[in-house]
Motif scaffolding. Sequence first.
Motif, PDB file in Angstrom:
ATOM      1  N   HIS A 105       0.822  -1.211   0.000  1.00 30.79           N
ATOM      2  CA  HIS A 105       0.000   0.000   0.000  1.00 30.79           C
ATOM      3  C   HIS A 105       0.859   1.266   0.000  1.00 30.79           C
ATOM      4  O   HIS A 105       0.326   2.365   0.135  1.00 30.79           O
ATOM      5  CB  HIS A 105      -0.927   0.012   1.225  1.00 30.79           C
ATOM      6  CG  HIS A 105      -2.092  -0.923   1.104  1.00 30.79           C
ATOM      7  ND1 HIS A 105      -2.107  -2.180   1.644  1.00 30.79           N
ATOM      8  CD2 HIS A 105      -3.293  -0.776   0.490  1.00 30.79           C
ATOM      9  CE1 HIS A 105      -3.264  -2.772   1.369  1.00 30.79           C
ATOM     10  NE2 HIS A 105      -4.001  -1.949   0.666  1.00 30.79           N
ATOM     11  N   ILE A 162      -6.956 -19.382  -0.771  1.00 30.17           N
ATOM     12  CA  ILE A 162      -6.503 -19.212   0.622  1.00 30.17           C
ATOM     13  C   ILE A 162      -7.157 -17.985   1.271  1.00 30.17           C
ATOM     14  O   ILE A 162      -7.603 -18.046   2.420  1.00 30.17           O
ATOM     15  CB  ILE A 162      -4.963 -19.130   0.662  1.00 30.17           C
ATOM     16  CG1 ILE A 162      -4.416 -20.498   0.237  1.00 30.17           C
ATOM     17  CG2 ILE A 162      -4.452 -18.768   2.061  1.00 30.17           C
ATOM     18  CD1 ILE A 162      -2.993 -20.496  -0.219  1.00 30.17           C
ATOM     19  N   ALA A 199      -8.854  -5.825  -4.923  1.00 29.73           N
ATOM     20  CA  ALA A 199      -9.406  -6.236  -3.624  1.00 29.73           C
ATOM     21  C   ALA A 199     -10.885  -5.829  -3.536  1.00 29.73           C
ATOM     22  O   ALA A 199     -11.716  -6.593  -3.024  1.00 29.73           O
ATOM     23  CB  ALA A 199      -8.609  -5.616  -2.475  1.00 29.73           C
ATOM     24  N   ALA A 251     -13.034  -5.602  -5.979  1.00 31.56           N
ATOM     25  CA  ALA A 251     -13.803  -6.569  -6.788  1.00 31.56           C
ATOM     26  C   ALA A 251     -13.882  -7.908  -6.057  1.00 31.56           C
ATOM     27  O   ALA A 251     -14.918  -8.583  -6.081  1.00 31.56           O
ATOM     28  CB  ALA A 251     -13.149  -6.728  -8.153  1.00 31.56           C
TER      29      ALA A 251
HETATM   30  C1  LIG Z   1      -7.196  -9.985  -1.635  1.00 28.71           C
HETATM   31  C2  LIG Z   1      -6.512 -11.323  -1.271  1.00 28.71           C
HETATM   32  C3  LIG Z   1      -6.485 -11.496   0.240  1.00 28.71           C
HETATM   33  C4  LIG Z   1      -7.309 -12.466  -1.920  1.00 28.71           C
HETATM   34  O1  LIG Z   1      -6.720 -13.696  -1.554  1.00 28.71           O
HETATM   35  P1  LIG Z   1      -6.567 -14.899  -2.608  1.00 28.71           P
HETATM   36  O2  LIG Z   1      -6.045 -16.071  -1.877  1.00 28.71           O
HETATM   37  O3  LIG Z   1      -5.789 -14.429  -3.795  1.00 28.71           O
HETATM   38  O4  LIG Z   1      -8.089 -15.116  -3.078  1.00 28.71           O
HETATM   39  P2  LIG Z   1      -8.797 -16.509  -3.359  1.00 28.71           P
HETATM   40  O5  LIG Z   1      -7.944 -17.329  -4.265  1.00 28.71           O
HETATM   41  O6  LIG Z   1      -9.189 -17.147  -2.087  1.00 28.71           O
HETATM   42  O7  LIG Z   1     -10.119 -16.021  -4.109  1.00 28.71           O
HETATM   43  C5  LIG Z   1     -10.963 -16.996  -4.580  1.00 28.71           C
HETATM   44  C6  LIG Z   1     -12.278 -16.454  -5.077  1.00 28.71           C
HETATM   45  O8  LIG Z   1     -12.201 -15.074  -5.487  1.00 28.71           O
HETATM   46  C7  LIG Z   1     -12.522 -14.969  -6.894  1.00 28.71           C
HETATM   47  N1  LIG Z   1     -11.643 -13.926  -7.424  1.00 28.71           N
HETATM   48  C8  LIG Z   1     -10.318 -13.964  -7.571  1.00 28.71           C
HETATM   49  N2  LIG Z   1      -9.863 -12.777  -8.014  1.00 28.71           N
HETATM   50  C9  LIG Z   1     -10.937 -11.977  -8.139  1.00 28.71           C
HETATM   51  C10 LIG Z   1     -11.120 -10.629  -8.553  1.00 28.71           C
HETATM   52  N3  LIG Z   1     -10.080  -9.840  -8.908  1.00 28.71           N
HETATM   53  N4  LIG Z   1     -12.376 -10.127  -8.564  1.00 28.71           N
HETATM   54  C11 LIG Z   1     -13.422 -10.882  -8.184  1.00 28.71           C
HETATM   55  N5  LIG Z   1     -13.308 -12.173  -7.771  1.00 28.71           N
HETATM   56  C12 LIG Z   1     -12.077 -12.713  -7.769  1.00 28.71           C
HETATM   57  C13 LIG Z   1     -12.256 -16.339  -7.467  1.00 28.71           C
HETATM   58  O9  LIG Z   1     -13.018 -16.561  -8.636  1.00 28.71           O
HETATM   59  C14 LIG Z   1     -12.728 -17.219  -6.317  1.00 28.71           C
HETATM   60  O10 LIG Z   1     -14.138 -17.220  -6.221  1.00 28.71           O
HETATM   61  P3  LIG Z   1     -15.000 -18.597  -6.154  1.00 28.71           P
HETATM   62  O11 LIG Z   1     -14.425 -19.395  -5.017  1.00 28.71           O
HETATM   63  O12 LIG Z   1     -16.385 -18.105  -5.906  1.00 28.71           O
HETATM   64  O13 LIG Z   1     -14.803 -19.249  -7.477  1.00 28.71           O
HETATM   65  C15 LIG Z   1      -5.066 -11.379  -1.839  1.00 28.71           C
HETATM   66  O14 LIG Z   1      -5.116 -11.169  -3.232  1.00 28.71           O
HETATM   67  C16 LIG Z   1      -4.108 -10.366  -1.231  1.00 28.71           C
HETATM   68  O15 LIG Z   1      -3.489 -10.632  -0.193  1.00 28.71           O
HETATM   69  N6  LIG Z   1      -3.968  -9.205  -1.882  1.00 28.71           N
HETATM   70  C17 LIG Z   1      -3.025  -8.181  -1.431  1.00 28.71           C
HETATM   71  C18 LIG Z   1      -3.454  -7.535  -0.132  1.00 28.71           C
HETATM   72  C19 LIG Z   1      -4.864  -6.970  -0.196  1.00 28.71           C
HETATM   73  O16 LIG Z   1      -5.236  -6.320  -1.158  1.00 28.71           O
HETATM   74  N7  LIG Z   1      -5.610  -7.251   0.879  1.00 28.71           N
HETATM   75  C20 LIG Z   1      -6.995  -6.842   0.997  1.00 28.71           C
HETATM   76  C21 LIG Z   1      -7.196  -5.399   1.219  1.00 28.71           C
HETATM   77  S1  LIG Z   1      -6.742  -4.872   2.843  1.00 28.71           S
END
Ligand SMILES: CC(C)(COP(=O)(O)OP(=O)(O)OC[C@H]1O[C@@H](n2cnc3c(N)ncnc32)[C@H](O)[C@@H]1OP(=O)(O)O)[C@@H](O)C(=O)NCCC(=O)NCCS
Length: 170
Positions: free
Chosen positions: A27, A103, A134, A136
């Motif tokens: 961030h 995860i 995030a 989305a």
């Molecule tokens: C946001 C975050 C926590 C997501 O974790 P992740 O492990 O990548 O997400 P997942 O693999 O568990 O997501 C799975 C689900 O999200 C959906 N998905 C994945 N990317 C997506 C996107 N960009 N938009 C919408 N849905 C999405 C998948 O289709 C799946 O859905 P389903 O199970 O219904 O088929 C991770 O990307 C991250 O740590 N990002 C950086 C830090 C951050 O932004 N944190 C949050 C804000 S404080």
Amino acid sequence: MECIVRPAQSADCDHVMGMIREIAEYHNLLDEVKINSQVLRADGFGGDPFYQCLVAELGPEQGDKQGHLIGYALFFFGYSVNTGRIIYLENLYVLSEFRGRGIGKKLMSEVAKVALARGCVEMKFTVVEWNGRALAWYRHLGAQDKTEAGGWHSLELGAKALHRLAGEGQ
Ligand SMILES: CC(C)(COP(=O)(O)OP(=O)(O)OC[C@H]1O[C@@H](n2cnc3c(N)ncnc32)[C@H](O)[C@@H]1OP(=O)(O)O)[C@@H](O)C(=O)NCCC(=O)NCCS
């Protein structure tokens, strides 16, 4: 991907602090991180815990990487005068190389179980506007954007304002 989600322990604080610094860097806010792992340990695992944390760790099929922490969700409880008991998600993070494998969703699911077990009716959190991925992602989980829907602003009083309000230094 198989991973184990479990409550964080005091011994995890160094690793969790490393991930807190990573998300702050993501961030562009590393300068704003004023705590360290000692503070994290004292505030989460002392007599009056201020937060709870779940961690995701690699499972046994990962061989010598078993037990490595690859994500966390940090949260605390609060109260809404409209709806009652709420949970506030402060941070959710999955290491970049493990994203997109379910995860983050598993961590959120476990936080939701903790929330419901404590009688909470809502989970609140904020996401910075530029983090469209995030936003989305949370919408995909069913989150509603209260800034868009109701024009809510997120405000805070910093340390100086707090001390001034408390009448210190007068
Ligand atoms: C946001 C975050 C926590 C997501 O974790 P992740 O492990 O990548 O997400 P997942 O693999 O568990 O997501 C799975 C689900 O999200 C959906 N998905 C994945 N990317 C997506 C996107 N960009 N938009 C919408 N849905 C999405 C998948 O289709 C799946 O859905 P389903 O199970 O219904 O088929 C991770 O990307 C991250 O740590 N990002 C950086 C830090 C951050 O932004 N944190 C949050 C804000 S404080």
